[in-house]
Design a protein around this motif. Structure first.
Motif, short mmCIF file in Angstrom:
data_model
loop_
_atom_site.label_atom_id
_atom_site.label_comp_id
_atom_site.label_asym_id
_atom_site.label_seq_id
_atom_site.Cartn_x
_atom_site.Cartn_y
_atom_site.Cartn_z
N ASP A 213 1.00 -1.34 -0.09
CA ASP A 213 -0.06 0.16 0.02
C ASP A 213 0.87 1.13 -0.02
OD1 ASP A 213 -1.73 2.26 0.73
OD2 ASP A 213 -2.42 1.39 2.38
N ILE A 214 1.10 1.87 -1.21
CA ILE A 214 2.00 3.01 -1.33
C ILE A 214 1.32 4.25 -0.99
CG2 ILE A 214 3.39 1.77 -3.05
CD1 ILE A 214 2.01 3.56 -5.13
N THR A 215 0.15 4.23 -0.51
CA THR A 215 -0.65 5.41 -0.01
C THR A 215 -0.12 5.56 1.35
OG1 THR A 215 -2.46 5.08 -1.50
CG2 THR A 215 -2.77 6.50 0.11
N THR A 216 -0.08 4.69 2.19
CA THR A 216 0.29 5.01 3.68
C THR A 216 1.54 4.07 4.08
OG1 THR A 216 -0.84 2.72 4.27
CG2 THR A 216 -2.24 4.97 4.20
N GLU A 217 2.26 3.71 2.70
CA GLU A 217 3.54 3.02 3.18
C GLU A 217 3.31 1.70 4.05
OE1 GLU A 217 6.51 5.99 4.14
OE2 GLU A 217 5.62 7.49 2.87
#
Length: 436
Positions: A213-217
């Motif tokens: 999940d690269i939005t929230t790392e």
């Protein structure tokens, strides 16, 4: 279409099966067994694009040796294999031949499902064309990358996987969970394991698919963390988990989930995230965070009832990277990012070197979605040979002795407290060792 016999009757595969069966006839691999004599292990598979066919060869030989899987997990190609192994039947059943039949008929070329410019560039990049032609093709895909952040939607893959799951009765995550929770008949610990008892967690199947999940790392483990992204995780099609895990950067569109639940407590507990909650998130290939998540089933500071075997695709760190042009620089950066955390875990837990095997995949390209049948067979055979070699050298008694020494050293450092850190998902907590 290539028949299954072309894979399983390959001379290398037949030799691997003979060697593996010989090894299983004279040694133990686990202390969890069932009434049919099957031995149960946890199994983690590395990501590697189309090279994942080699993992099926590895799995096939393990099953031929009488091994079955309770914990099964992986990243990208490894997660796809793990999902299908979990979905094809309860843990006590052999799955690899049925999985091979599915993969042998997999229309890999159709997974390059972008527009004509995207397909032309993908084929040019994999075809080793000259730099000028490649640059010309690259200019034609600038809009694909700027608009969609990737070349191929990944829809064809998702539709294919959904159809395969539906054929075997898996429509939702709840269907998959029910299948995993089927306890093998007569499952028990070997009588000599008087130091512990078989817990409920030991007896049911467990699946972990890693995505980023690269939005929230956040390093995401599906299906356990699905409730962060879907209001009703039981009704989610498990093919979504695989689509998230295999979203190769730039090659596929990122996988997006909108209207995420906004439960701060769950985000803190499951993901250690305390920031502003997202309404939508973007997933990329789990390999950008952990391409070989061998720690998925790690239980430190005690002697496990069964080992966690791991299969890696290719030979890591065999020689220094040659970085002499921008494309190789980008490749080296990507490889370093996706491998470092996993290398670090194994270096801090050197006992895992006894559990992990490397599959030499030779000259095969991990993005060659137009792979010929003979290359698929070769990869399968390479995986089978690696599994046989591993089974012949693995020593369960020695491994338990190593783990016992680690546990005793840790207990000695804690004096009479008898406590240890035990990993549980993304959190750590102190638990009494007791019978463990």
């Amino acid at each position: 279409m290539t028949t299954i016999d072309a894979f399983t009757r390959h001379p290398t595969v037949e030799a691997a099966v003979r060697d593996a069966k010989t090894a299983s006839g004279r040694k133990q691999f686990s202390d969890i067994v069932d009434e049919n004599g099957f031995q149960y292990v946890d199994f983690v598979m590395e990501g590697g694009g189309v090279l994942g066919i080699a993992l099926t060869g590895y799995t096939y030989v393990l099953e031929q040796a009488g091994l079955r899987f309770l914990g099964i997990g992986g990243t990208s190609a490894g997660s796809i294999n793990a999902l299908m192994i979990a979905a094809l039947g309860p843990p006590q059943e052999a799955k690899s031949e049925r999985l091979l039949e599915i993969l042998a008929g997999m229309p890999m070329a159709s997974f390059i499902d972008g527009d004509q410019d995207a397909r032309d560039f993908s084929h040019a990049a994999l075809g080793k064309v000259g730099m000028m032609k490649l640059l010309w093709k690259a200019m034609q895909i600038v809009d694909n990358l700027s608009d969609d952040l990737g070349l191929n939607p990944g829809t064809a893959f998702f539709n294919w996987l959904s159809a395969q799951l539906l054929k075997i009765g898996i429509r939702t995550n709840a269907d998959l969970t029910k299948r995993l929770e089927t306890v093998p008949t007569g499952l028990h610990l070997r009588p000599e394991r008087t130091d512990r008892q078989l817990t409920e967690a030991d007896t049911i199947g467990r699946l972990i698919m890693v995505a980023a999940d690269i939005t929230t790392e956040t390093k995401v483990e599906f299906p356990r963390m699905a409730e962060l992204y879907w209001a009703d995780p039981d009704e989610v099609n498990p093919a979504y988990f695989a689509r998230a895990s295999m979203s190769i950067p730039l090659f596929f569109h990122p996988f997006r989930v909108s209207n995420c639940p906004r439960d701060q407590a769950k985000w803190k507990d499951l993901a250690s995230y305390e920031g502003t909650l997202p309404d939508s998130v973007m997933f990329m290939d789990g390999g950008i965070m952990s391409n070989f998540p061998i720690n998925l089933f790690h239980q430190p500071y005690h002697v496990p009832a069964s080992p966690t075997f791991g299969a890696k695709i290719g030979t890591d760190r065999a020689h220094p990277a040659v970085i002499d042009k921008p494309s190789r620089l980008l490749g080296a950066v990507f490889d370093a990012a996706r491998h470092t955390l996993d290398f670090d875990f194994i270096s801090r837990n050197p006992d895992y070197k006894h559990l992990v095997a490397m599959i030499d995949t030779g000259h095969h390209n991990w993005l060659n979605f137009s792979m010929e049948e003979k290359d698929k067979i070769d990869l399968f055979a390479r995986g089978a040979a690696a599994a046989a070699d591993f089974l012949q050298t693995f020593n369960w008694t020695k491994y338990k002795s190593i783990r016992k020494g680690i546990a005793e050293a840790f207990l000695a450092s804690y004096g009479n407290n008898g406590a240890a850190l035990k990993l549980s998902g993304n959190s750590e907590r102190l638990v009494a060792l007791g019978s463990h």
